[in-house]
Every structure is written in C-alpha cells, then in structure tokens.
Design a protein around this motif. Sequence first.
Motif, PDB file in Angstrom:
ATOM      1  N   HIS A  99       0.264 -11.277  -7.711  1.00 56.26           N
ATOM      2  CA  HIS A  99       0.509 -10.194  -6.920  1.00 56.26           C
ATOM      3  C   HIS A  99       1.432 -10.569  -5.717  1.00 56.26           C
ATOM      4  O   HIS A  99       1.078 -11.724  -5.010  1.00 56.26           O
ATOM      5  CB  HIS A  99      -0.834  -9.684  -6.573  1.00 56.26           C
ATOM      6  N   SER A 144       8.240  -4.590  -4.932  1.00 59.98           N
ATOM      7  CA  SER A 144       7.315  -5.561  -5.673  1.00 59.98           C
ATOM      8  C   SER A 144       7.781  -5.759  -7.110  1.00 59.98           C
ATOM      9  O   SER A 144       9.133  -5.123  -7.325  1.00 59.98           O
ATOM     10  CB  SER A 144       6.046  -5.000  -5.957  1.00 59.98           C
ATOM     11  N   GLY A 145       6.992  -6.159  -8.033  1.00 63.50           N
ATOM     12  CA  GLY A 145       7.797  -6.625  -9.454  1.00 63.50           C
ATOM     13  C   GLY A 145       8.479  -8.143  -9.547  1.00 63.50           C
ATOM     14  O   GLY A 145       8.138  -8.822  -8.766  1.00 63.50           O
ATOM     15  N   TRP A 146       9.601  -8.011 -10.282  1.00 68.56           N
ATOM     16  CA  TRP A 146      10.374  -9.231 -10.651  1.00 68.56           C
ATOM     17  C   TRP A 146      10.651  -9.964  -9.356  1.00 68.56           C
ATOM     18  O   TRP A 146      10.825  -9.300  -8.346  1.00 68.56           O
ATOM     19  CB  TRP A 146      11.458  -8.861 -11.148  1.00 68.56           C
ATOM     20  N   GLY A 178      -4.007  -4.811 -10.794  1.00 69.24           N
ATOM     21  CA  GLY A 178      -2.505  -5.161 -11.058  1.00 69.24           C
ATOM     22  C   GLY A 178      -1.709  -4.221  -9.767  1.00 69.24           C
ATOM     23  O   GLY A 178      -2.312  -3.320  -9.568  1.00 69.24           O
ATOM     24  N   THR A 179      -0.573  -4.716  -9.741  1.00 71.91           N
ATOM     25  CA  THR A 179       0.558  -3.970  -8.804  1.00 71.91           C
ATOM     26  C   THR A 179       0.627  -2.417  -8.913  1.00 71.91           C
ATOM     27  O   THR A 179       0.263  -1.700  -7.813  1.00 71.91           O
ATOM     28  CB  THR A 179       1.700  -4.733  -8.759  1.00 71.91           C
ATOM     29  N   VAL A 180       0.675  -1.983 -10.156  1.00 77.29           N
ATOM     30  CA  VAL A 180       0.823  -0.664 -10.477  1.00 77.29           C
ATOM     31  C   VAL A 180      -0.307   0.029 -10.537  1.00 77.29           C
ATOM     32  O   VAL A 180      -0.513   1.137  -9.783  1.00 77.29           O
ATOM     33  CB  VAL A 180       1.776  -0.543 -11.836  1.00 77.29           C
ATOM     34  N   LYS A 223      12.309  -4.078 -11.904  1.00 78.55           N
ATOM     35  CA  LYS A 223      11.854  -4.082 -13.228  1.00 78.55           C
ATOM     36  C   LYS A 223      12.136  -5.389 -13.990  1.00 78.55           C
ATOM     37  O   LYS A 223      11.579  -5.961 -14.785  1.00 78.55           O
ATOM     38  CB  LYS A 223      12.742  -3.047 -14.165  1.00 78.55           C
ATOM     39  N   ASP A 224      13.335  -6.002 -13.573  1.00 80.82           N
ATOM     40  CA  ASP A 224      13.784  -7.406 -14.186  1.00 80.82           C
ATOM     41  C   ASP A 224      14.773  -7.737 -13.102  1.00 80.82           C
ATOM     42  O   ASP A 224      14.874  -7.327 -12.109  1.00 80.82           O
ATOM     43  CB  ASP A 224      14.227  -7.247 -15.400  1.00 80.82           C
ATOM     44  N   ALA A 234       5.238 -12.621 -12.291  1.00 83.66           N
ATOM     45  CA  ALA A 234       4.723 -12.226 -13.188  1.00 83.66           C
ATOM     46  C   ALA A 234       3.666 -11.170 -13.056  1.00 83.66           C
ATOM     47  O   ALA A 234       2.950 -11.010 -11.799  1.00 83.66           O
ATOM     48  CB  ALA A 234       3.735 -13.403 -13.990  1.00 83.66           C
ATOM     49  N   LYS A 235       3.140 -10.374 -14.025  1.00 79.46           N
ATOM     50  CA  LYS A 235       2.130  -9.204 -13.733  1.00 79.46           C
ATOM     51  C   LYS A 235       0.859  -9.630 -13.168  1.00 79.46           C
ATOM     52  O   LYS A 235       0.210  -8.869 -12.668  1.00 79.46           O
ATOM     53  CB  LYS A 235       2.119  -8.523 -15.558  1.00 79.46           C
ATOM     54  N   ASP A 236       0.512 -10.887 -13.583  1.00 80.54           N
ATOM     55  CA  ASP A 236      -0.920 -11.416 -13.127  1.00 80.54           C
ATOM     56  C   ASP A 236      -0.674 -11.861 -11.752  1.00 80.54           C
ATOM     57  O   ASP A 236      -1.655 -12.408 -11.194  1.00 80.54           O
ATOM     58  CB  ASP A 236      -1.479 -12.201 -14.046  1.00 80.54           C
TER      59      ASP A 236
END
Length: 559
Positions: free
Chosen positions: A256, A247-249, A408-410, A93-94, A252-254
Amino acid sequence: MEHVERDSMEVDVVIVGAGPSGLSAACRLMQQANEAEQELTVCVVEKGSEVGAHILSGAVFEPRALAELFPDWEERGAPLTTPAIRDELYLLKDAEKAQKLPNALVPKSMHNTGGDIQSGDSRRYVISAGNLCRWLAEQAEGLGVEIFPGFAAQETIVEDGVVKGILIGDMGVAADGQPKDGHMPGMELRAKYTLFAEGARGHLGKRLIEQYDLAAGRDPQHYGIGLKELWDVPADKHEPGLVLHGSGWPLAKDTHGGWFLYHAENQQVVVGLIMDLSYQNPWLSPFDEFQRMKHHPLLKQYLEGGSRVAYGARAITKGGLNCLPKMTFPGGLLIGCGAGTLNFAKIKGLHTAMKSGLVAAESVFEALAKGDEGGQELTAFTAKWEASWAYAELKESASFGPAIHKYGTVGGGAYNFLDQLLGGKLPTIHDTTPDHAALKPASEFEKIDYPKPDGKLSFDKASSVFLSNTNHEENQPCHLKLADPELPIRDNLPKYAEPAQRYCPVGVYEVVEDEAGQPKFQINFQNCIHCKTCDIKDPAQNITWVAPEGGGGPNYPNM
C-alpha cells in the motif's frame, strides 16, 4: 549514566526538535509570557546543522493552526506563496495507463481546492516545510526563544520517575569511544517541562513510550516511508498550484502507498512516493519503486527535460488515532509526529502537529503561571487536546489506514469514501500487526529485478545521497546500534535476504564479502539521512537509531 563533569543550564521549558510542532509550541509559549509580562526561558535544541536541514514533507499545507498562531502570517511574510488551484487523483493501472478518478468519488478529506475542502481556512498551499520551519524559527527568536541548531539531544534526564530535561550528546568522540582533540562533553539542559517534538520515531520518544507504557491499550504504531525529489522543470511544463495524487502501479496489490506530484513556485515540481512499511515482500526496495514510478507517462510528462536538484526520505507516523499514545508523563509531553498526530486521510500532518504544539504550550504556560515548579503530569493537556479540532480530525479518520491495510487500496478507499459519506458511522477498523512483523520469508516471493536507472528520470542511490547534502564526521561511534551484531548474517540473510539492503533509501546497509569470502554486514553510517526506516522495519527489531554528533545528517534545501 557514567559520571562526567558537565555544564548545566536551567530553563523553564526545553523543546527537542525545531520542526513545526516544536517551533509552534515555542512561539505560543513566548506569546503568552509576553502578553502576561511574565519572565519565561524557552530553549529549542535541533540536531540538524540549521533549522530546516532535516525537515522533509510533501507538502500541501493547510494554514489553520498557523492562522491561530499568527493571524497576520501573510503580512509577516510566511512562505506560503503558491495556492493549490487544481486537484487531480489518479489510479495508475500499469506502466502506461492511468485512470483519473471523478471528483465525486474522491474522499472529501483528500480535496485541496474549491468548495470540497473541510473546515477552517479554505485555502491550501504548495510549500516547503523546511522553509516554513526556517520562518517559524525567525518568529520564535523575535519573541525571545533561544534556538540551538547543531546540538543533538542524546539522553533524557529522568530522576525519581520524573523527566527533568535532556542531555546533549558529546562532541569530539572517536569511533572507539575515546575523546579526540577538542572533545566537548554534552551539556545538561534542565527544565521544569520538556516537550519532545522529534518527528517520526524519535529516539527519545521511543524510549519514553516504553518507559512510561504510553502505548498501553493502543494499536501498534504504523509508519510509511516518504521519498521525495525536487525538480527544476521547463516553463511550458510548469503549472503553479497543480496538485496530483495517485496510487496503483508500480506497487503490487498487497503493497500500500501512493505518489504525489506538486507544482511549486520558481518553476519547481516536487515528486514523491509514500509506501506503507507494513509491506510483506522482503525483496521490495521503496527507493527503486520510486525511481521506476517516474517513468509512467503521467508523471514523466512533467519531469522530462527537467533536472533533479534535491532528494530525501523520511519515515511518516501514519497510524492515526488508534495508535496515538498517551502524550503526557511526569515532567513532559510528546507532541507532533513523534506522537503520531498526522491525519493520513488528508495526507497532511503539518497543521495537526502545529496544533498539538499550541495545545502543549497553552497547557504548560497555564501550569507555570500558577507557580507550578514543574515535574507534574499535565493531565489538563489531554482534555484540551481531545477538545481540539485536530483531535476531531483524527477521530473522524481513525479507520482510514487500517481499512486500506485490511481491504487493499481500492476496497479500503471505498470503505473510507462510504464512512466519510455516512459521517463516521461505520465500525472502527484496527490493524494490530506491527510493521516489522508483516515481513514474510524471501522464499515466498520472486526476487524483483528493478530496471537500471537512466540518469534522466531515474537515478541510483549514490547520486541521490549526494543530492541530500548528507555529511557525518567519519571518526565517531556508529549511531546505528545492533543489539546482536551476528543476527543480520545469521538470521536475516537466510530468511529475508537481509532486507536492510533494500528498505534503506540511501544504501547504508550492505552485505559484502569478508577476506575469507564469507558474507559480512556492513554499515555505511556516513550515508544516513536519519529517516528511521531501519529502526522501524528490521524484522528482529535489532537495529536502534540513536542521534549521531550534532550537525550531522542531511542538509535539505527547500524540502
């Protein structure tokens, strides 16, 4: 091609690249010849100093194709000793928090243990792909295959539109192009059929795709960059067969991508990041994202107190079925990751690459056994390939990558979960923007201030390239060719802050000041680990990677 007196050798089949697809093809060709008591000469050329020197993969391995090639692989001592026993998927998440995804929400293609595994041999193994290739090479030589490591295929021999073999690069050429003492012109290796198994973005395969228009009607190919480290860790932090993905942190969201951490044998852990090369922000540095990522508590708990023993990076062909080129042309075939057979929904490509090699070998041998003198287009390969389980896998996951790029990933993950639940009934998604064209001007983004490496969990590029054991003969022509030498400073620097400085994972490209205080584009080609990222991501497609002198590049142990 200039006229030089060259030695020439004729064989039945030449295979370019001693990776999983090339070596599987070589083994299967000789198995068939030996069974039929038929004379066959098969030769594999490998640009690395030894087989496995340039091989880099995660890897959790599915032995389905291996079991077809060598049903007795366990008795033969194949290096598959660590079964995957526990499988966990996380969303970071972070910088501190992580959320474990419940098994029921993980797409079935990503399961590596238990009854959730799709088709074939239900076991998966944490392996070194390099060591698998070393073992395959031993099997191939035992069957009568000739393997030439340290020889780089530099050109394809094409006559009257037919591929007739390859030209090995010259040895002993100085940086100015003049012969040095001990200069040796490269040999012509002529063959009835030539199989190109160069791995992702092979430089000869790239030309063949253009020359024979093999990508007509396909989506543009998509790539990722995979960065990987091998760590020795304390015994109390080691759980052989533990497989973590996430995945994630810090992405950035854009942007992958995803990370992996696998517990291998001998108290070793492999950790890595795969980042899509469709990213938009030119300030991004995949290397620095990877170094930052290891500080997350979830990963740090396994690495802390350990020591990093190897580093490497390699491009990954991940476009899947929508981007798979036609694999046949007169006189040859394109196989494995050079064509793009990786199943990104599984994050696995070794088994499908090997299967493409087996199908290629069967198609070639069938033709030769009928007295074929070579040079035909092996259309029978296409039918056999499209009837294979490997092709069915790619077909099932055709939307996997494009859905993540689009939603996006999610969102993409949810689409893929639903598509797999419904048995592939959702419409196929396409991504028609080439990776190099995805980059946006630097002015649209804030410069990223990456944290300084601490020398314990995170490191700089110089110490990392040292751990890749990379070496090139310095006095040779630069193998990173610029179509327009002025373009990096004239165009890429003002518009994109010259992204080659950041997308290269070993600092090959730098912008330095010349004597007059003006910016100058510098290429430190000795550092090159042959990952091919520059050839893929340069926004102007100004950089072309060609093979340096044979034997140059990384020397990966256990990667």
